[in-house]
Design a protein around this motif. Sequence first.
Motif, PDB file in Angstrom:
ATOM      1  N   GLU A  43      27.078  -3.007 -22.158  1.00 38.55           N
ATOM      2  CA  GLU A  43      27.511  -3.421 -20.823  1.00 38.55           C
ATOM      3  C   GLU A  43      28.877  -4.089 -20.872  1.00 38.55           C
ATOM      4  OE1 GLU A  43      25.943  -2.417 -18.352  1.00 38.55           O
ATOM      5  OE2 GLU A  43      23.995  -1.877 -19.192  1.00 38.55           O
ATOM      6  N   GLU A  44      29.129  -4.810 -21.959  1.00 34.87           N
ATOM      7  CA  GLU A  44      30.413  -5.505 -22.073  1.00 34.87           C
ATOM      8  C   GLU A  44      31.522  -4.575 -22.555  1.00 34.87           C
ATOM      9  OE1 GLU A  44      29.444  -8.568 -24.768  1.00 34.87           O
ATOM     10  OE2 GLU A  44      28.111  -9.610 -23.356  1.00 34.87           O
ATOM     11  N   GLY A  45      31.153  -3.377 -22.945  1.00 31.57           N
ATOM     12  CA  GLY A  45      32.160  -2.412 -23.391  1.00 31.57           C
ATOM     13  C   GLY A  45      32.748  -2.719 -24.744  1.00 31.57           C
ATOM     14  N   ASN A  46      31.967  -3.343 -25.612  1.00 33.67           N
ATOM     15  CA  ASN A  46      32.472  -3.727 -26.934  1.00 33.67           C
ATOM     16  C   ASN A  46      32.187  -2.681 -28.010  1.00 33.67           C
ATOM     17  OD1 ASN A  46      33.428  -6.082 -25.963  1.00 33.67           O
ATOM     18  ND2 ASN A  46      31.675  -7.309 -26.594  1.00 33.67           N
ATOM     19  N   ILE A  47      32.138  -1.437 -27.625  1.00 36.24           N
ATOM     20  CA  ILE A  47      31.736  -0.437 -28.606  1.00 36.24           C
ATOM     21  C   ILE A  47      32.863   0.510 -28.993  1.00 36.24           C
ATOM     22  CG2 ILE A  47      29.293  -0.417 -28.039  1.00 36.24           C
ATOM     23  CD1 ILE A  47      29.988   2.022 -26.246  1.00 36.24           C
TER      24      ILE A  47
END
Lengths: 249, 281
Positions: free
Chosen positions: B239-243
Amino acid sequence: MKFLKKNTFILSIISTIVFFVLFSSCHKRIELKDNYEDFRRVVGPDGGTINFFEYNPENDKPEIIVSIDFPENALDSLTVFNMYEFINEGVYIDILRLGRRQNSKFLYFVPFYESYGYNEVNSNSDTYHLSIDFNTAVEVTYKLISDYTPEFDAKLFRIKIPATNEWGTEDNVWINWNYQGYPDGYDIIDLTYLINGRWTSNNDWGSTDFNLDNWEEVTNYTYNTFENTVSFQIDNTDYMYVMAKVLTN
Amino acid sequence: MYKKILILSLSFLLSGISYGQFFHLGAKGFSTPATLMNYYEYDVTDYVYYFSNQRNETVRFSGFKTSSVKSNLISPAIYMRYELGNHIFFQADFFHLSFHNEAEYKNSVDYKDFVDEFNPDGNIDNLEYNTIKLKWKFWGNSLSLGYRLAKAKALRPHLYIGATVMYLENFQHYSATPINEDYQRDINQIIFKNLDTYKITTFYYHFGIGFKYHAVTLNAYIMSSIPNQPVDIYADKYEEGNISNDISLSERANYKSLSTLNLSLGINLLSFNLTKKDLKY
């Protein structure tokens, strides 16, 4: 009261079973013996080592046949390397020893940028060899799998793969794509003609006799007798490599 | 207004007490004809493994095969039901649930080349060229509040809602013929390890309808994960886009939600009338 005690006893038994089951049998996540970092063939600016393995059903562990050590900042972006061994018998290698030509295994890499990734099958994509210059030299260690070793007068050679448009817009090396939409090595005819010299910077594709004009001896390498490996440094992806004993007429 | 509703509710509940209280212990079996597992989606060039074998195998994760979900025919459960008056009941269930499904991926190697390389003798049954079979097992507890209609009838319909907690008991990479001590097994273990991100404890809501006929109860109900309670241990990272640019592929979220459609048939094994002076069973 007598009945109430019995009920309490039954409920206690059930509760005990429930709690026992819940707290003793939850999933335990596995710990891997080998991680993805040990098996990946993608590397970025952080550097790292790529090992290429060969699976042998007779061995418990796969054997490392090529290892490439990328220093930090050798690459500017995430890059994927495919490694291939190309078997060819149409060259002047040990031709005279037994009066016949010998198969020789040539080692080369097909790099592509990780962001480039997957291509839909039949899509119009750049299908030429991608030339990548490393910012700093990269060390390759190659386990020799042929009979040719420096102990028997063999030498390490590199064979030129022209960068895109280096020899002209019509003389680029094609990349094959398989049915899944992924690169699958260079065109075999292109490789053969590069190896046997029927295609150089000075002549048209396939228009001359066999020669070794594209061959260049690599003198700066180390040979590990115990491991039967050679280690050398490369600056770009524009060469294929072979340990060979060359006898010319 | 709120006070009126509260007073009416309490009156409604208390009015039931005068009609008696019953406690039942029972067993039931339930089947799960439909299981829907939603997963997080990634770009086509994301979530890709580049393995360094002699076929330069590239594996691109592409989700789960919904058509492959198969649950056991009958799952077991036990329950405790407290009936308050003629209409209201509370029920606590303890159950076991298991099902199979398959994770799908795209393999960069043409199938013929793959077989030639990794199964030349044809002695491996489950080669896992582009799927990995998964086996799920859960324990679960649920608590339900129900309202039973038609008190004068023998066959009484009811509605109920509730909450469920499930505990992941076992999650396996299921292989019909284990691939022993070879490179392909290591690769599949790495892929499986990144699929093993379902939380041990997950929360669900459920609602259903049913019928009671004497000691037998038939229910049809839907259970679904609570939207704000992620079922994946790395859901927050997604969800936080940390990938992006995470080439290690670790901490990659997979599972968005789990929903099941269930049919159950239960029978009271022990029943107690709590309003009598001496409890009997």
